[in-house]
Design a protein around this motif. Structure first.
Motif, PDB file in Angstrom:
ATOM      1  N   ALA A 127     -22.650 -83.200 -48.527  1.00 60.95           N
ATOM      2  CA  ALA A 127     -23.068 -82.195 -49.131  1.00 60.95           C
ATOM      3  C   ALA A 127     -24.491 -82.958 -49.572  1.00 60.95           C
ATOM      4  O   ALA A 127     -25.335 -81.536 -49.490  1.00 60.95           O
ATOM      5  CB  ALA A 127     -22.253 -81.928 -50.937  1.00 60.95           C
ATOM      6  N   VAL A 128     -25.091 -84.364 -49.988  1.00 54.69           N
ATOM      7  CA  VAL A 128     -26.176 -84.527 -50.011  1.00 54.69           C
ATOM      8  C   VAL A 128     -27.051 -84.519 -49.050  1.00 54.69           C
ATOM      9  O   VAL A 128     -27.857 -83.894 -48.128  1.00 54.69           O
ATOM     10  CB  VAL A 128     -26.228 -86.034 -50.525  1.00 54.69           C
ATOM     11  CG1 VAL A 128     -27.701 -86.471 -49.967  1.00 54.69           C
ATOM     12  CG2 VAL A 128     -25.608 -86.266 -51.904  1.00 54.69           C
ATOM     13  N   ARG A 129     -26.654 -84.825 -47.527  1.00 55.87           N
ATOM     14  CA  ARG A 129     -27.113 -84.702 -46.176  1.00 55.87           C
ATOM     15  C   ARG A 129     -27.535 -83.479 -45.773  1.00 55.87           C
ATOM     16  O   ARG A 129     -28.405 -82.457 -45.330  1.00 55.87           O
ATOM     17  CB  ARG A 129     -26.008 -85.341 -45.752  1.00 55.87           C
ATOM     18  CG  ARG A 129     -26.289 -84.998 -44.030  1.00 55.87           C
ATOM     19  CD  ARG A 129     -25.724 -85.719 -42.740  1.00 55.87           C
ATOM     20  NE  ARG A 129     -24.049 -85.256 -42.727  1.00 55.87           N
ATOM     21  CZ  ARG A 129     -23.533 -84.129 -42.331  1.00 55.87           C
ATOM     22  NH1 ARG A 129     -24.466 -83.218 -41.213  1.00 55.87           N
ATOM     23  NH2 ARG A 129     -22.763 -83.721 -42.405  1.00 55.87           N
ATOM     24  N   GLU A 130     -25.753 -81.953 -46.201  1.00 56.03           N
ATOM     25  CA  GLU A 130     -26.517 -80.942 -45.451  1.00 56.03           C
ATOM     26  C   GLU A 130     -27.486 -80.302 -46.304  1.00 56.03           C
ATOM     27  O   GLU A 130     -28.466 -79.543 -45.641  1.00 56.03           O
ATOM     28  CB  GLU A 130     -24.741 -80.354 -45.604  1.00 56.03           C
ATOM     29  CG  GLU A 130     -24.077 -80.177 -45.164  1.00 56.03           C
ATOM     30  CD  GLU A 130     -24.402 -79.705 -43.428  1.00 56.03           C
ATOM     31  OE1 GLU A 130     -25.615 -78.988 -43.248  1.00 56.03           O
ATOM     32  OE2 GLU A 130     -23.859 -80.185 -42.474  1.00 56.03           O
ATOM     33  N   VAL A 131     -27.902 -80.756 -47.680  1.00 55.01           N
ATOM     34  CA  VAL A 131     -28.794 -80.123 -48.556  1.00 55.01           C
ATOM     35  C   VAL A 131     -30.208 -80.775 -48.521  1.00 55.01           C
ATOM     36  O   VAL A 131     -31.262 -79.702 -47.506  1.00 55.01           O
ATOM     37  CB  VAL A 131     -28.592 -80.227 -50.084  1.00 55.01           C
ATOM     38  CG1 VAL A 131     -29.906 -80.131 -50.970  1.00 55.01           C
ATOM     39  CG2 VAL A 131     -27.604 -80.117 -50.452  1.00 55.01           C
ATOM     40  N   TYR A 132     -30.158 -82.000 -47.629  1.00 54.24           N
ATOM     41  CA  TYR A 132     -31.182 -82.809 -47.412  1.00 54.24           C
ATOM     42  C   TYR A 132     -31.828 -81.825 -45.919  1.00 54.24           C
ATOM     43  O   TYR A 132     -32.988 -81.802 -45.528  1.00 54.24           O
ATOM     44  CB  TYR A 132     -31.295 -83.679 -47.176  1.00 54.24           C
ATOM     45  CG  TYR A 132     -32.579 -84.894 -46.773  1.00 54.24           C
ATOM     46  CD1 TYR A 132     -33.928 -84.727 -47.772  1.00 54.24           C
ATOM     47  CD2 TYR A 132     -33.136 -85.260 -45.249  1.00 54.24           C
ATOM     48  CE1 TYR A 132     -35.304 -84.670 -47.237  1.00 54.24           C
ATOM     49  CE2 TYR A 132     -34.313 -85.542 -44.551  1.00 54.24           C
ATOM     50  CZ  TYR A 132     -35.390 -85.552 -45.515  1.00 54.24           C
ATOM     51  OH  TYR A 132     -36.565 -85.833 -45.151  1.00 54.24           O
ATOM     52  N   GLU A 133     -30.835 -82.266 -45.308  1.00 54.38           N
ATOM     53  CA  GLU A 133     -31.485 -81.337 -43.512  1.00 54.38           C
ATOM     54  C   GLU A 133     -31.674 -79.737 -43.411  1.00 54.38           C
ATOM     55  O   GLU A 133     -32.043 -79.138 -42.781  1.00 54.38           O
ATOM     56  CB  GLU A 133     -29.877 -81.008 -42.720  1.00 54.38           C
ATOM     57  CG  GLU A 133     -29.247 -82.709 -42.344  1.00 54.38           C
ATOM     58  CD  GLU A 133     -28.275 -82.506 -41.471  1.00 54.38           C
ATOM     59  OE1 GLU A 133     -28.031 -84.262 -40.986  1.00 54.38           O
ATOM     60  OE2 GLU A 133     -27.694 -81.432 -41.393  1.00 54.38           O
ATOM     61  N   GLU A 134     -31.390 -79.508 -44.629  1.00 55.71           N
ATOM     62  CA  GLU A 134     -31.088 -77.208 -44.376  1.00 55.71           C
ATOM     63  C   GLU A 134     -32.771 -77.560 -45.342  1.00 55.71           C
ATOM     64  O   GLU A 134     -33.340 -75.984 -44.979  1.00 55.71           O
ATOM     65  CB  GLU A 134     -30.192 -77.038 -45.091  1.00 55.71           C
ATOM     66  CG  GLU A 134     -29.291 -77.188 -44.252  1.00 55.71           C
ATOM     67  CD  GLU A 134     -28.176 -76.390 -45.105  1.00 55.71           C
ATOM     68  OE1 GLU A 134     -27.939 -74.803 -45.234  1.00 55.71           O
ATOM     69  OE2 GLU A 134     -27.082 -76.621 -44.184  1.00 55.71           O
ATOM     70  N   THR A 135     -33.033 -78.541 -45.956  1.00 56.46           N
ATOM     71  CA  THR A 135     -34.050 -77.470 -47.164  1.00 56.46           C
ATOM     72  C   THR A 135     -35.040 -78.503 -48.218  1.00 56.46           C
ATOM     73  O   THR A 135     -35.968 -78.418 -48.531  1.00 56.46           O
ATOM     74  CB  THR A 135     -33.151 -77.508 -48.998  1.00 56.46           C
ATOM     75  OG1 THR A 135     -32.782 -78.563 -49.385  1.00 56.46           O
ATOM     76  CG2 THR A 135     -31.957 -76.662 -48.534  1.00 56.46           C
ATOM     77  N   ALA A 136     -34.864 -80.028 -47.319  1.00 52.81           N
ATOM     78  CA  ALA A 136     -36.013 -81.146 -47.466  1.00 52.81           C
ATOM     79  C   ALA A 136     -35.533 -81.597 -48.740  1.00 52.81           C
ATOM     80  O   ALA A 136     -36.048 -82.069 -49.114  1.00 52.81           O
ATOM     81  CB  ALA A 136     -37.213 -81.106 -47.350  1.00 52.81           C
TER      82      ALA A 136
END
Length: 159
Positions: free
Chosen positions: A63-72
């Protein structure tokens, strides 16, 4: 959503048959109570943030990785909101998948957001009472994440 390399490798030998896969959805709130959404490049619609864990990756880390990858946006997972086996879906290329979705409520550690990959056309924060049009998948998860109730399990709350 881009297909992870490990799924491409499985598909090389499995063909189009049904793959049962984990999925993680992150419902991210900032300190003002706004929710983070992305407008998907594949459908053009607004959606909650999510993805597929890499082999061995824990759901909260995904979850943490996906949020950063998609939205910074940097965030931390707070709790599990929902666990649900979704209906199988068939993609235009013939691949069939069924996802076991684990939805997590997350707290934003940063709020500056921008498109950080090719999966989104735009990303933005929204007041929960002023959301853009979303599929039921997203609205149901946002509603559950806003409350303090127990984890929601398909079937247990329906009767």
């Amino acid at each position: 959503m881009a297909t992870p390399d490990f799924i491409r490798e499985i598909r090389a030998s499995a063909g189009h048959q049904l793959l049962f896969l984990p999925g993680v959805t992150a419902i991210v709130f900032d300190d003002a109570g706004r929710v983070l959404l992305g407008r998907r490049s594949d459908t053009g619609g607004w959606a909650v943030i999510g993805g597929i864990p890499e082999p061995g990756e824990q759901p909260a880390d995904c979850a943490v990785r996906e949020v950063y990858e998609e939205t910074a946006v940097r965030c931390e997972a707070e709790r599990i909101v929902l666990v649900q086996a979704r209906e199988p879906i068939q993609y235009p290329n013939g691949d069939i998948c069924q996802f076991m979705d684990i939805t997590l409520r997350c707290r934003a550690l940063t709020t500056d957001c921008y498109v950080n990959d090719d999966e989104s056309l735009e990303v933005a924060w929204f007041e929960p009472d002023a959301l853009p049009p979303l599929e039921e998948f997203g609205t149901h998860r946002i509603k559950l994440a806003m409350g303090d109730g127990p984890t929601w399990f398909e079937g247990l709350q329906e009767g």
